[in-house]
Design an enzyme around this catalytic site. Structure first.
Site, PDB file in Angstrom:
ATOM      1  N   ASP A  54       0.830  -1.214   0.000  1.00 44.75           N
ATOM      2  CA  ASP A  54       0.000   0.000   0.000  1.00 44.75           C
ATOM      3  C   ASP A  54       0.863   1.262   0.000  1.00 44.75           C
ATOM      4  O   ASP A  54       2.031   1.228   0.382  1.00 44.75           O
ATOM      5  CB  ASP A  54      -0.866   0.055   1.269  1.00 44.75           C
ATOM      6  CG  ASP A  54      -2.037  -0.906   1.223  1.00 44.75           C
ATOM      7  OD1 ASP A  54      -2.110  -1.727   0.297  1.00 44.75           O
ATOM      8  OD2 ASP A  54      -2.876  -0.837   2.150  1.00 44.75           O
ATOM      9  N   HIS A  74       3.887  -2.165   2.974  1.00 42.35           N
ATOM     10  CA  HIS A  74       3.857  -0.828   2.358  1.00 42.35           C
ATOM     11  C   HIS A  74       5.105  -0.628   1.512  1.00 42.35           C
ATOM     12  O   HIS A  74       6.221  -0.818   2.019  1.00 42.35           O
ATOM     13  CB  HIS A  74       3.786   0.250   3.450  1.00 42.35           C
ATOM     14  CG  HIS A  74       2.496   0.215   4.221  1.00 42.35           C
ATOM     15  ND1 HIS A  74       2.287  -0.669   5.263  1.00 42.35           N
ATOM     16  CD2 HIS A  74       1.358   0.927   4.072  1.00 42.35           C
ATOM     17  CE1 HIS A  74       1.049  -0.491   5.726  1.00 42.35           C
ATOM     18  NE2 HIS A  74       0.465   0.470   5.023  1.00 42.35           N
TER      19      HIS A  74
HETATM   20 ZN   LIG Z   1      -2.606   3.399   3.348  1.00 41.40          ZN
END
Ligand SMILES: [Zn+2]
Length: 213
Positions: free
Chosen positions: A30, A176
Site C-alpha cells: 500500500d 507498504h
Molecule cells: Zn494506506
C-alpha cells in the site's frame, strides 16, 4: 461516531484471502508509488518472478507514471487506495469518497489503459460511507488477512520472524512500498516463506476475482 443506522445497512462483501488448503499466498503493498522504494521492491519481485498487488495513492501517481506502467506491464495487480489518503477520509460523505476514488482509477487508466476494480480503503476502515462509495463506483473491497505492521516495526529480524511464523496459506499480506524496512527485508522474507513451502500468486488469482474490467 455513532453513525450506524440500526437497520437496512449491509456491508459490502470484503475480500481478504483465498483457499486455506492450498499453499498460495499473495503479497500486497500500500501507499505507493514511491520513487525510491517501489523500484527496489519491483526489482526483488522480478528476481523471484513474483507478481503482487500494489494499492496506489492517486495523488502519488503524477511524476511516477513510468513506475506505475512498469508495475502493470510486469503483471502486478494495481488497486485503488484512494486519491488523497487523508486522515479525514473516514468522515467524508460517500459521494465525496466516490469522487476521490474515481480520480485514482482515472489516473491509473490514463497510464495503463486498464480500468481497475479493487479498492482498499485508507486505514482499512469500512464504514457506511465507504460501503456507499464502493456501491457507487462498482469496485470490490480487497483487504488482507495478515497485517505486517511494517511501518511501525522496530526491527527487520522481528518483522521477518513474525511474518514467517504467522502467515498461513490463503493469506493476503499487507505491507507498504513506502516503507524502507520492507524494501530492505523483502528478499529475505520471500526466501524464508518459500522455505516454508508457500507460493506467491497475485491477489486476483488468490481471490479468483477479476482485478480489471
Ligand atoms: Zn494506506
Amino acid at each position: 461516531m455513532a453513525f450506524f443506522p440500526s437497520s437496512g445497512f449491509h456491508y459490502h462483501e470484503v475480500y481478504s484471502g483465498g483457499n486455506r488448503n492450498g499453499k498460495s499466498i499473495s503479497l500486497t503493498f500500500d501507499d505507493g508509488p514511491d520513487p525510491v522504494l517501489s523500484p527496489m521492491i519491483l526489482e526483488v519481485l522480478k528476481k523471484y518472478k513474483i507478481r503482487a498487488g500494489f494499492f496506489l495513492i492517486g495523488k502519488r501517481i503524477s511524476g511516477n507514471e513510468a513506475l506505475v506502467r512498469q508495475m502493470s506491464d510486469y503483471g502486478h495487480v494495481i488497486g485503488n487506495h484512494s486519491y488523497s489518503h487523508t486522515n479525514l477520509w473516514d468522515f467524508r460523505s460517500s459521494a465525496k469518497m466516490a469522487a476521490d476514488m474515481n480520480k485514482t482509477s482515472e489516473a491509473v487508466k490514463s497510464v495503463t489503459g486498464k480500468k481497475i476494480h479493487f479498492f482498499r480503503p485508507p486505514f482499512g476502515v469500512i464504514n457506511p460511507m465507504v460501503s456507499g462509495a464502493v456501491r457507487k463506483t462498482g469496485m470490490k473491497i480487497v483487504t488482507w488477512r495478515f497485517r505486517s505492521f511494517d511501518t511501525t516495526a522496530s526491527s527487520a529480524e522481528g518483522l521477518i520472524e513474525k511474518t514467517v511464523k504467522k502467515v498461513r496459506p490463503g493469506d493476503i499480506l499487507l505491507f507498504h512500498d513506502s516503507c524502507r524496512l520492507t524494501a530492505g527485508i523483502l528478499e529475505k522474507l520471500i526466501v524464508s516463506l518459500h522455505e516454508r513451502g508457500l507460493d506467491f500468486v497475485p491477489p486476483d488469482e488468490l481471490l479468483n476475482l477479476p482485478a480489471y474490467e
